[in-house]
Design a protein around this motif. Structure first.
Motif, PDB file in Angstrom:
ATOM      1  N   ARG A 275       0.833  -1.206   0.000  1.00 33.68           N
ATOM      2  CA  ARG A 275       0.000   0.000   0.000  1.00 33.68           C
ATOM      3  C   ARG A 275       0.868   1.257   0.000  1.00 33.68           C
ATOM      4  NH1 ARG A 275      -5.366  -0.682   0.415  1.00 33.68           N
ATOM      5  NH2 ARG A 275      -6.177  -2.683   1.182  1.00 33.68           N
ATOM      6  N   GLU A 280      -0.833   4.929  -0.904  1.00 35.98           N
ATOM      7  CA  GLU A 280      -1.975   4.944   0.023  1.00 35.98           C
ATOM      8  C   GLU A 280      -1.481   5.270   1.440  1.00 35.98           C
ATOM      9  OE1 GLU A 280      -3.884   1.199  -0.479  1.00 35.98           O
ATOM     10  OE2 GLU A 280      -4.638   1.677  -2.475  1.00 35.98           O
ATOM     11  N   THR A 357     -10.048   1.567  -2.346  1.00 34.07           N
ATOM     12  CA  THR A 357      -9.420   2.021  -1.111  1.00 34.07           C
ATOM     13  C   THR A 357     -10.464   2.520  -0.123  1.00 34.07           C
ATOM     14  OG1 THR A 357      -7.506   2.690  -2.428  1.00 34.07           O
ATOM     15  CG2 THR A 357      -7.601   3.484  -0.171  1.00 34.07           C
TER      16      THR A 357
END
Length: 453
Positions: A275, A280, A357
Protein backbone atom coordinates in the motif's frame (compact mmCIF):
# COMPACT_ATOMS: atom_id res chain seq x y z
CA UNK A 1 -15.44 26.57 40.23
CA UNK A 2 -19.16 25.92 40.49
CA UNK A 3 -21.35 27.80 43.02
CA UNK A 4 -21.86 25.99 46.32
CA UNK A 5 -25.25 24.33 46.71
CA UNK A 6 -26.79 22.26 49.47
CA UNK A 7 -27.16 18.50 49.13
CA UNK A 8 -30.94 18.78 48.79
CA UNK A 9 -30.59 21.18 45.86
CA UNK A 10 -28.23 18.95 43.96
CA UNK A 11 -29.47 16.38 41.45
CA UNK A 12 -29.57 12.74 42.43
CA UNK A 13 -27.29 10.12 40.91
CA UNK A 14 -28.75 6.76 39.92
CA UNK A 15 -26.43 3.80 40.45
CA UNK A 16 -26.93 0.51 38.63
CA UNK A 17 -24.96 -1.81 40.95
CA UNK A 18 -22.59 -4.71 40.46
CA UNK A 19 -23.23 -6.15 43.93
CA UNK A 20 -24.75 -5.15 47.30
CA UNK A 21 -23.29 -2.00 48.86
CA UNK A 22 -21.33 -4.09 51.35
CA UNK A 23 -19.59 -6.02 48.55
CA UNK A 24 -19.03 -3.51 45.76
CA UNK A 25 -15.41 -2.36 45.31
CA UNK A 26 -16.78 1.12 44.56
CA UNK A 27 -18.32 1.78 47.99
CA UNK A 28 -15.55 4.12 49.15
CA UNK A 29 -15.49 5.95 45.80
CA UNK A 30 -19.27 6.43 45.80
CA UNK A 31 -19.25 7.65 49.39
CA UNK A 32 -17.53 10.88 48.30
CA UNK A 33 -20.39 11.46 45.85
CA UNK A 34 -23.03 10.51 48.43
CA UNK A 35 -21.65 13.21 50.73
CA UNK A 36 -22.75 15.84 48.20
CA UNK A 37 -25.51 14.20 46.16
CA UNK A 38 -28.38 11.87 46.99
CA UNK A 39 -27.78 8.45 45.41
CA UNK A 40 -30.60 6.19 44.22
CA UNK A 41 -29.53 2.54 44.16
CA UNK A 42 -31.43 0.40 41.67
CA UNK A 43 -32.74 -2.65 43.52
CA UNK A 44 -35.95 -4.52 44.20
CA UNK A 45 -34.50 -5.88 47.44
CA UNK A 46 -33.22 -2.88 49.45
CA UNK A 47 -32.83 -4.80 52.69
CA UNK A 48 -30.27 -7.06 51.05
CA UNK A 49 -28.70 -4.48 48.71
CA UNK A 50 -28.23 -1.51 51.03
CA UNK A 51 -27.09 -3.07 54.30
CA UNK A 52 -24.40 -0.78 55.70
CA UNK A 53 -24.93 1.97 53.11
CA UNK A 54 -24.93 5.69 54.12
CA UNK A 55 -28.33 7.30 54.69
CA UNK A 56 -27.92 9.35 51.49
CA UNK A 57 -28.11 6.11 49.48
CA UNK A 58 -31.72 4.98 49.00
CA UNK A 59 -33.43 2.32 46.92
CA UNK A 60 -34.95 2.83 43.48
CA UNK A 61 -37.02 -0.05 42.14
CA UNK A 62 -36.93 -1.07 38.50
CA UNK A 63 -40.60 -0.03 38.16
CA UNK A 64 -39.61 3.50 39.18
CA UNK A 65 -36.98 3.90 36.45
CA UNK A 66 -39.55 5.21 34.00
CA UNK A 67 -40.52 8.03 36.39
CA UNK A 68 -37.03 9.54 36.55
CA UNK A 69 -36.28 12.67 34.50
CA UNK A 70 -33.25 11.18 32.77
CA UNK A 71 -32.47 14.38 30.89
CA UNK A 72 -31.46 15.82 34.29
CA UNK A 73 -29.96 12.67 35.81
CA UNK A 74 -26.51 11.08 35.76
CA UNK A 75 -26.35 7.29 35.74
CA UNK A 76 -23.36 5.35 37.06
CA UNK A 77 -23.32 1.78 35.79
CA UNK A 78 -21.17 -0.62 37.79
CA UNK A 79 -21.87 -3.79 35.81
CA UNK A 80 -21.93 -4.22 32.00
CA UNK A 81 -25.03 -6.42 31.96
CA UNK A 82 -27.08 -3.28 32.75
CA UNK A 83 -26.17 -1.81 29.33
CA UNK A 84 -29.39 -2.80 27.56
CA UNK A 85 -31.40 -1.39 30.48
CA UNK A 86 -29.59 1.93 30.90
CA UNK A 87 -28.65 3.08 27.40
CA UNK A 88 -32.26 3.30 26.13
CA UNK A 89 -33.06 5.63 29.05
CA UNK A 90 -30.66 8.25 27.60
CA UNK A 91 -29.43 9.74 30.88
CA UNK A 92 -27.82 13.19 30.87
CA UNK A 93 -24.46 11.54 31.49
CA UNK A 94 -23.66 7.83 31.68
CA UNK A 95 -20.56 6.72 33.56
CA UNK A 96 -19.32 3.18 33.12
CA UNK A 97 -17.47 2.24 36.32
CA UNK A 98 -15.49 -0.97 36.12
CA UNK A 99 -12.83 -2.77 38.11
CA UNK A 100 -11.19 -4.09 34.94
CA UNK A 101 -11.24 -7.22 32.84
CA UNK A 102 -9.85 -9.83 35.26
CA UNK A 103 -12.04 -12.77 36.16
CA UNK A 104 -14.82 -12.03 33.69
CA UNK A 105 -16.88 -14.53 31.77
CA UNK A 106 -17.54 -14.05 28.04
CA UNK A 107 -20.91 -12.35 28.59
CA UNK A 108 -19.40 -9.74 30.90
CA UNK A 109 -16.40 -9.18 28.62
CA UNK A 110 -18.44 -8.50 25.47
CA UNK A 111 -20.89 -6.17 27.19
CA UNK A 112 -18.20 -4.42 29.19
CA UNK A 113 -16.63 -3.37 25.89
CA UNK A 114 -19.95 -2.17 24.48
CA UNK A 115 -20.88 -0.27 27.62
CA UNK A 116 -17.45 1.38 27.73
CA UNK A 117 -17.77 2.38 24.09
CA UNK A 118 -21.23 3.88 24.46
CA UNK A 119 -20.81 5.59 27.85
CA UNK A 120 -20.18 9.32 28.33
CA UNK A 121 -17.09 8.52 30.38
CA UNK A 122 -15.39 5.52 31.99
CA UNK A 123 -13.93 5.10 35.47
CA UNK A 124 -11.73 2.10 36.27
CA UNK A 125 -9.63 0.88 39.18
CA UNK A 126 -7.03 -0.76 36.93
CA UNK A 127 -4.21 1.08 35.13
CA UNK A 128 -3.70 -1.63 32.45
CA UNK A 129 -7.39 -1.48 31.59
CA UNK A 130 -7.31 2.32 31.75
CA UNK A 131 -4.51 2.40 29.17
CA UNK A 132 -6.26 -0.18 27.00
CA UNK A 133 -9.42 1.95 27.01
CA UNK A 134 -7.43 5.12 26.32
CA UNK A 135 -6.45 3.57 22.98
CA UNK A 136 -10.13 3.02 22.24
CA UNK A 137 -11.88 6.20 23.40
CA UNK A 138 -11.48 9.54 25.20
CA UNK A 139 -12.83 10.52 28.63
CA UNK A 140 -11.34 7.62 30.60
CA UNK A 141 -10.23 7.90 34.23
CA UNK A 142 -8.33 5.64 36.61
CA UNK A 143 -8.74 5.61 40.40
CA UNK A 144 -6.14 3.13 41.55
CA UNK A 145 -4.45 4.65 44.60
CA UNK A 146 -1.07 4.87 42.85
CA UNK A 147 -0.85 8.66 43.05
CA UNK A 148 -2.79 11.04 45.30
CA UNK A 149 -3.11 13.84 42.73
CA UNK A 150 -4.19 11.42 40.02
CA UNK A 151 -6.87 10.02 42.33
CA UNK A 152 -8.03 13.57 43.08
CA UNK A 153 -8.70 14.13 39.37
CA UNK A 154 -10.65 10.86 39.26
CA UNK A 155 -12.75 11.84 42.28
CA UNK A 156 -13.43 15.23 40.72
CA UNK A 157 -14.53 13.51 37.51
CA UNK A 158 -17.14 11.62 39.51
CA UNK A 159 -18.34 14.81 41.24
CA UNK A 160 -18.46 16.75 37.97
CA UNK A 161 -20.55 14.01 36.39
CA UNK A 162 -22.88 13.94 39.41
CA UNK A 163 -23.42 17.69 38.91
CA UNK A 164 -24.22 17.07 35.25
CA UNK A 165 -20.91 18.39 33.89
CA UNK A 166 -18.94 16.35 31.36
CA UNK A 167 -15.57 15.58 33.03
CA UNK A 168 -13.65 15.46 29.72
CA UNK A 169 -11.43 18.49 30.55
CA UNK A 170 -10.09 16.56 33.54
CA UNK A 171 -9.03 13.59 31.41
CA UNK A 172 -5.95 15.27 29.94
CA UNK A 173 -5.02 16.74 33.32
CA UNK A 174 -4.99 13.28 34.88
CA UNK A 175 -2.84 11.93 32.04
CA UNK A 176 -0.38 14.78 32.51
CA UNK A 177 -0.18 14.01 36.20
CA UNK A 178 0.40 10.30 35.61
CA UNK A 179 3.15 11.01 33.08
CA UNK A 180 4.78 13.33 35.62
CA UNK A 181 4.49 10.64 38.30
CA UNK A 182 6.41 8.18 36.11
CA UNK A 183 9.03 10.85 35.43
CA UNK A 184 9.39 11.42 39.17
CA UNK A 185 9.71 7.69 39.85
CA UNK A 186 12.42 7.40 37.20
CA UNK A 187 14.33 10.28 38.78
CA UNK A 188 14.14 8.55 42.14
CA UNK A 189 14.85 4.95 41.08
CA UNK A 190 17.03 5.35 38.00
CA UNK A 191 16.70 3.59 34.64
CA UNK A 192 13.85 1.10 34.43
CA UNK A 193 12.54 -0.21 31.11
CA UNK A 194 8.99 -0.78 32.38
CA UNK A 195 8.66 2.70 33.87
CA UNK A 196 10.15 4.28 30.73
CA UNK A 197 7.77 2.34 28.50
CA UNK A 198 4.75 3.45 30.54
CA UNK A 199 5.95 7.04 30.42
CA UNK A 200 6.32 6.73 26.64
CA UNK A 201 2.71 5.56 26.39
CA UNK A 202 1.46 8.52 28.42
CA UNK A 203 3.50 10.94 26.29
CA UNK A 204 1.93 9.41 23.17
CA UNK A 205 -1.57 9.77 24.61
CA UNK A 206 -0.76 13.41 25.37
CA UNK A 207 0.17 13.97 21.71
CA UNK A 208 3.95 14.20 22.11
CA UNK A 209 5.02 11.39 19.77
CA UNK A 210 8.54 12.78 19.37
CA UNK A 211 9.38 12.68 23.08
CA UNK A 212 7.49 9.40 23.41
CA UNK A 213 9.77 7.86 20.76
CA UNK A 214 12.91 9.04 22.59
CA UNK A 215 11.67 7.53 25.86
CA UNK A 216 10.66 4.30 24.10
CA UNK A 217 14.12 3.88 22.55
CA UNK A 218 15.71 4.34 25.98
CA UNK A 219 13.35 1.70 27.37
CA UNK A 220 14.17 -0.70 24.53
CA UNK A 221 17.92 -0.19 24.90
CA UNK A 222 17.77 -0.87 28.62
CA UNK A 223 15.52 -3.92 28.14
CA UNK A 224 17.95 -5.41 25.60
CA UNK A 225 20.91 -4.81 27.91
CA UNK A 226 18.96 -6.56 30.68
CA UNK A 227 18.36 -9.54 28.40
CA UNK A 228 14.57 -9.16 28.12
CA UNK A 229 13.69 -11.52 25.26
CA UNK A 230 10.28 -9.91 24.59
CA UNK A 231 11.68 -6.39 24.18
CA UNK A 232 11.43 -6.34 20.37
CA UNK A 233 7.69 -7.03 20.30
CA UNK A 234 6.62 -5.74 23.72
CA UNK A 235 8.51 -2.43 23.45
CA UNK A 236 10.09 -1.70 20.06
CA UNK A 237 7.01 -2.45 17.94
CA UNK A 238 5.22 0.53 19.51
CA UNK A 239 7.77 2.71 17.70
CA UNK A 240 5.94 1.98 14.42
CA UNK A 241 2.87 3.75 15.80
CA UNK A 242 4.92 6.67 17.12
CA UNK A 243 6.61 7.13 13.72
CA UNK A 244 3.28 6.84 11.89
CA UNK A 245 1.87 9.56 14.13
CA UNK A 246 4.76 11.78 13.02
CA UNK A 247 4.07 11.05 9.35
CA UNK A 248 7.32 9.07 8.93
CA UNK A 249 5.67 6.17 7.18
CA UNK A 250 8.70 4.57 5.51
CA UNK A 251 10.51 4.39 8.86
CA UNK A 252 7.29 3.24 10.57
CA UNK A 253 6.86 0.33 8.15
CA UNK A 254 10.51 -0.62 8.62
CA UNK A 255 10.04 -0.58 12.40
CA UNK A 256 7.07 -2.94 12.12
CA UNK A 257 8.91 -5.19 9.65
CA UNK A 258 11.75 -5.56 12.16
CA UNK A 259 9.31 -7.04 14.70
CA UNK A 260 7.36 -9.32 12.34
CA UNK A 261 8.09 -12.91 13.37
CA UNK A 262 4.94 -14.90 12.61
CA UNK A 263 3.46 -15.61 9.19
CA UNK A 264 0.51 -13.31 9.95
CA UNK A 265 2.82 -10.48 10.98
CA UNK A 266 4.96 -10.92 7.87
CA UNK A 267 1.78 -10.79 5.76
CA UNK A 268 0.85 -7.54 7.51
CA UNK A 269 4.29 -6.13 6.72
CA UNK A 270 3.93 -7.08 3.04
CA UNK A 271 0.50 -5.44 2.89
CA UNK A 272 1.90 -2.25 4.44
CA UNK A 273 4.75 -2.20 1.94
CA UNK A 274 2.37 -2.80 -0.99
CA UNK A 275 0.00 0.00 0.00
CA UNK A 276 2.90 2.34 0.64
CA UNK A 277 4.16 1.71 -2.91
CA UNK A 278 0.69 2.58 -4.25
CA UNK A 279 0.73 5.92 -2.47
CA UNK A 280 -1.98 4.94 0.02
CA UNK A 281 -0.25 6.81 2.83
CA UNK A 282 -3.41 7.48 4.84
CA UNK A 283 -4.36 3.81 4.98
CA UNK A 284 -0.80 2.75 5.83
CA UNK A 285 -0.80 5.11 8.82
CA UNK A 286 -4.18 3.78 9.97
CA UNK A 287 -3.09 0.16 9.62
CA UNK A 288 0.01 0.82 11.73
CA UNK A 289 -2.13 2.47 14.41
CA UNK A 290 -4.44 -0.54 14.46
CA UNK A 291 -1.53 -2.98 14.63
CA UNK A 292 -0.56 -1.15 17.82
CA UNK A 293 -4.16 -1.29 19.15
CA UNK A 294 -4.81 2.45 18.75
CA UNK A 295 -8.36 2.06 17.50
CA UNK A 296 -9.40 5.50 18.74
CA UNK A 297 -7.01 7.47 16.55
CA UNK A 298 -7.52 5.03 13.66
CA UNK A 299 -11.29 5.63 13.75
CA UNK A 300 -10.82 9.42 13.88
CA UNK A 301 -8.58 9.35 10.80
CA UNK A 302 -10.77 6.92 8.87
CA UNK A 303 -13.95 8.91 9.47
CA UNK A 304 -12.21 12.05 8.27
CA UNK A 305 -10.90 10.30 5.16
CA UNK A 306 -14.28 8.84 4.24
CA UNK A 307 -16.05 12.16 4.76
CA UNK A 308 -13.49 13.93 2.58
CA UNK A 309 -13.83 11.24 -0.07
CA UNK A 310 -17.62 11.57 -0.15
CA UNK A 311 -17.32 15.35 -0.50
CA UNK A 312 -14.96 15.07 -3.47
CA UNK A 313 -16.62 15.77 -6.83
CA UNK A 314 -16.45 12.69 -9.13
CA UNK A 315 -14.14 13.38 -12.06
CA UNK A 316 -13.03 16.65 -10.44
CA UNK A 317 -10.82 16.92 -7.39
CA UNK A 318 -8.59 14.02 -6.55
CA UNK A 319 -9.93 11.75 -3.86
CA UNK A 320 -8.50 11.97 -0.36
CA UNK A 321 -7.20 8.44 -0.95
CA UNK A 322 -5.17 9.28 -4.07
CA UNK A 323 -1.45 9.56 -3.44
CA UNK A 324 -0.82 11.24 -6.82
CA UNK A 325 -2.37 14.01 -8.95
CA UNK A 326 -2.58 14.21 -12.78
CA UNK A 327 -0.20 16.68 -14.33
CA UNK A 328 -2.78 18.55 -16.37
CA UNK A 329 -5.24 19.14 -13.53
CA UNK A 330 -9.02 18.85 -13.73
CA UNK A 331 -9.54 21.83 -16.00
CA UNK A 332 -6.77 21.39 -18.58
CA UNK A 333 -7.77 20.60 -22.17
CA UNK A 334 -5.53 18.32 -24.29
CA UNK A 335 -5.43 18.82 -28.01
CA UNK A 336 -4.62 15.30 -29.07
CA UNK A 337 -7.58 12.89 -29.05
CA UNK A 338 -5.36 9.93 -28.17
CA UNK A 339 -3.98 11.84 -25.21
CA UNK A 340 -7.54 12.66 -24.13
CA UNK A 341 -8.32 8.94 -24.14
CA UNK A 342 -5.22 8.19 -22.11
CA UNK A 343 -6.18 10.82 -19.56
CA UNK A 344 -9.75 9.50 -19.40
CA UNK A 345 -8.47 5.96 -18.93
CA UNK A 346 -6.07 7.10 -16.19
CA UNK A 347 -8.88 8.96 -14.45
CA UNK A 348 -11.07 5.85 -14.58
CA UNK A 349 -8.26 3.72 -13.12
CA UNK A 350 -7.67 6.28 -10.38
CA UNK A 351 -11.38 6.37 -9.62
CA UNK A 352 -11.55 2.58 -9.40
CA UNK A 353 -8.51 2.51 -7.12
CA UNK A 354 -10.04 5.23 -4.94
CA UNK A 355 -13.29 3.23 -4.72
CA UNK A 356 -11.42 0.08 -3.66
CA UNK A 357 -9.42 2.02 -1.11
CA UNK A 358 -12.56 3.69 0.25
CA UNK A 359 -14.16 0.27 0.65
CA UNK A 360 -11.09 -0.90 2.59
CA UNK A 361 -11.24 2.24 4.73
CA UNK A 362 -14.92 1.63 5.50
CA UNK A 363 -14.23 -1.95 6.60
CA UNK A 364 -11.33 -0.81 8.79
CA UNK A 365 -13.48 1.95 10.29
CA UNK A 366 -16.32 -0.40 11.16
CA UNK A 367 -13.92 -2.84 12.79
CA UNK A 368 -12.11 -0.03 14.67
CA UNK A 369 -15.42 1.23 16.04
CA UNK A 370 -16.46 -2.27 17.07
CA UNK A 371 -13.08 -2.81 18.75
CA UNK A 372 -13.81 0.41 20.66
CA UNK A 373 -17.30 -0.77 21.64
CA UNK A 374 -19.02 1.93 19.56
CA UNK A 375 -21.76 -0.35 18.25
CA UNK A 376 -24.22 2.33 17.15
CA UNK A 377 -21.63 4.36 15.23
CA UNK A 378 -20.36 1.18 13.55
CA UNK A 379 -23.93 0.31 12.54
CA UNK A 380 -24.41 3.72 10.94
CA UNK A 381 -21.35 3.20 8.73
CA UNK A 382 -22.26 -0.42 7.95
CA UNK A 383 -25.73 0.69 6.95
CA UNK A 384 -24.32 3.12 4.38
CA UNK A 385 -22.97 0.23 2.27
CA UNK A 386 -24.98 0.03 -0.92
CA UNK A 387 -24.73 -3.74 -1.23
CA UNK A 388 -23.84 -6.58 1.09
CA UNK A 389 -22.62 -10.06 0.32
CA UNK A 390 -24.45 -13.05 1.78
CA UNK A 391 -21.59 -13.46 4.26
CA UNK A 392 -21.85 -9.84 5.37
CA UNK A 393 -25.65 -9.94 5.64
CA UNK A 394 -25.60 -12.04 8.83
CA UNK A 395 -23.00 -9.74 10.40
CA UNK A 396 -25.13 -6.74 9.43
CA UNK A 397 -28.25 -8.23 11.02
CA UNK A 398 -26.34 -9.05 14.22
CA UNK A 399 -24.91 -5.55 14.40
CA UNK A 400 -28.30 -4.01 13.64
CA UNK A 401 -29.92 -6.15 16.32
CA UNK A 402 -27.39 -5.06 18.93
CA UNK A 403 -27.78 -1.39 17.96
CA UNK A 404 -31.57 -1.69 18.17
CA UNK A 405 -31.26 -3.35 21.57
CA UNK A 406 -29.11 -0.48 22.86
CA UNK A 407 -31.76 1.94 21.59
CA UNK A 408 -34.50 0.12 23.50
CA UNK A 409 -36.15 -1.48 20.46
CA UNK A 410 -36.09 -5.01 21.80
CA UNK A 411 -38.71 -6.60 19.53
CA UNK A 412 -37.03 -5.30 16.38
CA UNK A 413 -33.67 -6.44 17.73
CA UNK A 414 -34.97 -9.98 18.18
CA UNK A 415 -36.28 -9.99 14.60
CA UNK A 416 -32.81 -8.94 13.37
CA UNK A 417 -31.20 -11.75 15.37
CA UNK A 418 -33.67 -14.22 13.86
CA UNK A 419 -32.83 -13.03 10.33
CA UNK A 420 -29.14 -13.43 11.14
CA UNK A 421 -29.82 -17.00 12.30
CA UNK A 422 -31.43 -17.76 8.92
CA UNK A 423 -28.19 -16.67 7.24
CA UNK A 424 -25.82 -18.35 9.71
CA UNK A 425 -26.77 -20.97 12.27
CA UNK A 426 -24.28 -19.91 14.94
CA UNK A 427 -25.95 -16.47 15.10
CA UNK A 428 -28.48 -18.08 17.44
CA UNK A 429 -25.95 -17.19 20.13
CA UNK A 430 -27.22 -13.58 20.10
CA UNK A 431 -30.64 -14.74 21.29
CA UNK A 432 -29.08 -16.98 23.93
CA UNK A 433 -26.98 -14.05 25.11
CA UNK A 434 -30.08 -11.88 25.45
CA UNK A 435 -31.73 -14.37 27.79
CA UNK A 436 -28.51 -14.56 29.82
CA UNK A 437 -28.49 -10.76 30.11
CA UNK A 438 -32.06 -10.80 31.39
CA UNK A 439 -31.13 -13.39 34.02
CA UNK A 440 -28.06 -11.41 35.10
CA UNK A 441 -30.07 -8.20 35.51
CA UNK A 442 -32.67 -10.08 37.54
CA UNK A 443 -29.98 -11.27 39.95
CA UNK A 444 -28.53 -7.75 40.23
CA UNK A 445 -31.93 -6.18 40.99
CA UNK A 446 -32.49 -8.82 43.66
CA UNK A 447 -29.39 -7.57 45.49
CA UNK A 448 -27.01 -10.25 44.29
CA UNK A 449 -24.28 -10.38 41.68
CA UNK A 450 -24.65 -10.90 37.94
CA UNK A 451 -23.09 -14.38 37.91
CA UNK A 452 -23.89 -17.46 39.91
CA UNK A 453 -20.26 -17.99 40.96
Amino acid sequence: MKPITTTSERPCVVVFPDAPWSSTPFAAHLSSIAAKHPIRWVTNNPQRSLAGAPSQVTALSTDELQHIDWSQTTALVLHPCWAVTVLPLRPRLLGAWTVGSAGEDQLEASWRGRLAGEASFVMTLSEPYYLDLSFRRDNVFVWDGADETSDWFASQAGLWAADGTDPLPLCRLQRQRREAAYRERLSATGTNSTLMFYRSVYLYLLGDAVQAERELLHAFEHAVLQGEESALIAIYRFRSSLLASQGKLEAAVQAYEATASTSAERANAEELRRRLSLGEDALVAVMLLRLNDDYREAAVRLEKLLEESEEAVPGGEASAFDGRQTEDGAGGRVGERTEEKHIERDQQLMSMQADRTAASARRLLIDSLLQSGCVRRAYQWFGQSSSLSARDRADYELLQGTALLLNGRRREAILSFLRATEQRQDAIGALTELSMLDAAVQRLTDGGTATLR
